[in-house]
Design an enzyme around this catalytic site. Structure first.
Site, PDB file in Angstrom:
ATOM      1  CG  HIS A  96      -1.945   1.082   1.174  1.00  0.00           C
ATOM      2  ND1 HIS A  96      -1.673   2.371   1.580  1.00  0.00           N
ATOM      3  CD2 HIS A  96      -3.217   1.096   0.706  1.00  0.00           C
ATOM      4  CE1 HIS A  96      -2.755   3.118   1.376  1.00  0.00           C
ATOM      5  NE2 HIS A  96      -3.701   2.372   0.849  1.00  0.00           N
ATOM      6  CD  GLU A  98      -2.410   5.127   3.901  1.00  0.00           C
ATOM      7  OE1 GLU A  98      -2.741   4.160   4.603  1.00  0.00           O
ATOM      8  OE2 GLU A  98      -3.239   5.879   3.344  1.00  0.00           O
ATOM      9  CD  GLU A 168      -5.199   2.159  -3.215  1.00  0.00           C
ATOM     10  OE1 GLU A 168      -6.383   2.272  -2.933  1.00  0.00           O
ATOM     11  OE2 GLU A 168      -4.306   2.043  -2.350  1.00  0.00           O
ATOM     12  N   GLY A 174      -7.240   9.444   0.130  1.00  0.00           N
ATOM     13  CA  GLY A 174      -7.637  10.241   1.288  1.00  0.00           C
ATOM     14  C   GLY A 174      -7.765  11.730   1.001  1.00  0.00           C
ATOM     15  CB  SER A 214     -10.866  10.168  -3.300  1.00  0.00           C
ATOM     16  OG  SER A 214      -9.923  10.703  -2.398  1.00  0.00           O
TER      17      SER A 214
HETATM   18  P1  PGA Z   1      -9.371   6.412   0.350  1.00  0.00           P
HETATM   19  O1  PGA Z   1      -8.200   5.341   0.573  1.00  0.00           O
HETATM   20  O2  PGA Z   1     -10.527   5.684  -0.271  1.00  0.00           O
HETATM   21  O3  PGA Z   1      -9.677   6.939   1.714  1.00  0.00           O
HETATM   22  O4  PGA Z   1      -8.822   7.455  -0.561  1.00  0.00           O
HETATM   23  C1  PGA Z   1      -7.921   4.351  -0.372  1.00  0.00           C
HETATM   24  C2  PGA Z   1      -6.776   3.496   0.081  1.00  0.00           C
HETATM   25  O5  PGA Z   1      -5.877   3.998   0.767  1.00  0.00           O
HETATM   26  O6  PGA Z   1      -6.740   2.293  -0.199  1.00  0.00           O
END
Ligand code: PGA
Length: 250
Positions: A96, A98, A168, A174, A214
Site C-alpha cells: 500500500h 502508506e 492507487e 484520502g 477517494s
Molecule cells: P481512500 O483510501 O478511499 O480513503 O482514498 C484508499 C486506500 O488507501 O486504499
C-alpha cells in the site's frame, strides 16, 4: 473476458474490535453472491480472528493489511503470513502507498512479501501507487511498469489467479479528489499490459485490476464502467456499513 467485480474495503488503523465485529454482523447477510461481486475487508491483525468468526458462512472475505515475508523468527513486531493463513485469513494487502511512503517499503521487499503470501495460500492484493510529480513529469508509465515488474518477479503464472492488483495514485488517496475515469483507466490498462508483457494476453485478461483513491458512492460506478477497472479499493468510505453497502450495490 468477464471478470467478477470486486469491492474491497481498507480500514487502515481505524475502528475498535467491537466496532469491527459489529460492521461484519451488519453487512454479512446483505452481500451479493461471490459470482456477482466479491467483497473483502482488510483490517488490523488484532481484529481478524473475531471478524472471521462473525463472517463464517457468508461470502465476505477477510484480509490483512500487511504481513512479513518470513513465516517464523526473530522479527519483533512483525506479522507472519503463516499465522494469518492458519487463522483463516483469505489474503492480505501488500505494498500500500502508506507502507511505501511512511515505512519505506521497497519493491524488492514487497516482492518477497508477495511470494511469501502465495507460499502460504494467502491472496495478495498488491497496490501500485504513483505520485502527482511523476504524472506531471510524464514518467508515470515507467514508474507503474517498473513497480509491477519488480513486485511480481518470480511469481509463477499459475499463481496469478490468486493476485489482485490495485492502482492507487498517492495524490488521490484520502484527498477527496479521485482520479477521473480516464486517468484511472490509463493506470489500470498499463498494469494489465505489463502483465501481458510479463506473461501473456490470457493472463492479463484474467487479472483483476482495481482502482483506489477517494472512491465514493457517486464516482464508483463511473470508474467501474471503464474497460480495465474491475473494482475499487476503498479507504475512508469503507468505514460505515451503510456507505460501504451503497458501494457494493452500485
Ligand atoms: P481512500 O483510501 O478511499 O480513503 O482514498 C484508499 C486506500 O488507501 O486504499
Amino acid at each position: 473476458m468477464k471478470r467478477v467485480p470486486i469491492i474491497a474495503g481498507n480500514w487502515k488503523m481505524n475502528k475498535t474490535l467491537d466496532k469491527a465485529v459489529e460492521f461484519v454482523n451488519v453487512i454479512k447477510d446483505q452481500l451479493p453472491s461471490p459470482d456477482q461481486c466479491r467483497v473483502m475487508i482488510a483490517a488490523q491483525p488484532l481484529f481478524l480472528a473475531d471478524m472471521i468468526r462473525a463472517a463464517a458462512n457468508s461470502p465476505l472475505q477477510i484480509f490483512a493489511e500487511n504481513c512479513y515475508y518470513h513465516d517464523f523468527g526473530a522479527f519483533t513486531g512483525e506479522v507472519s503470513p503463516l499465522s494469518l493463513a492458519d487463522m483463516g485469513v483469505d489474503g492480505t494487502i501488500l505494498g500500500h502507498s502508506e507502507r511505501r511512503k511512511i515505512f519505506h517499503e521497497s519493491d524488492e521487499l514487497i516482492n518477497k512479501k508477495v511470494l511469501a503470501a502465495l507460499r502460504n495460500n494467502l491472496s495478495p492484493l498488491l497496490c501500485c501507487d504513483e505520485t502527482m510529480g511523476r504524472k506531471v513529469a510524464g514518467n508515470e508509465v515507467h514508474w507503474v511498469v517498473s513497480r509491477i515488474l519488480t513486485d511480481l518477479r518470480d511469481v509463477p503464472r499459475e499463481d496469478l489467479s490468486k493476485i489482485t492488483i490495485a492502482y492507487e495514485p498517492s495524490w488521490a488517496i484520502g484527498s477527496g479528489q479521485s482520479a477521473d475515469p480516464v486517468q484511472a483507466e490509463e493506470g489500470c490498462y498499463l498494469i494489465r499490459q505489463t502483465i501481458a508483457d510479463m506473461y501473456d494476453d490470457e493472463a492479463a485478461q484474467q487479472m483483476s485490476v482495481l482502482y483506489g483513491g477517494s472512491v465514493n458512492a457517486e464516482n464508483a460506478s463511473k470508474l467501474m464502467a471503464s474497460e480495465d477497472i474491475d473494482g475499487c479499493l476503498i479507504g475512508g468510505n469503507s468505514l460505515k456499513p451503510e456507505t460501504f453497502m451503497q458501494l457494493v450495490n452500485s
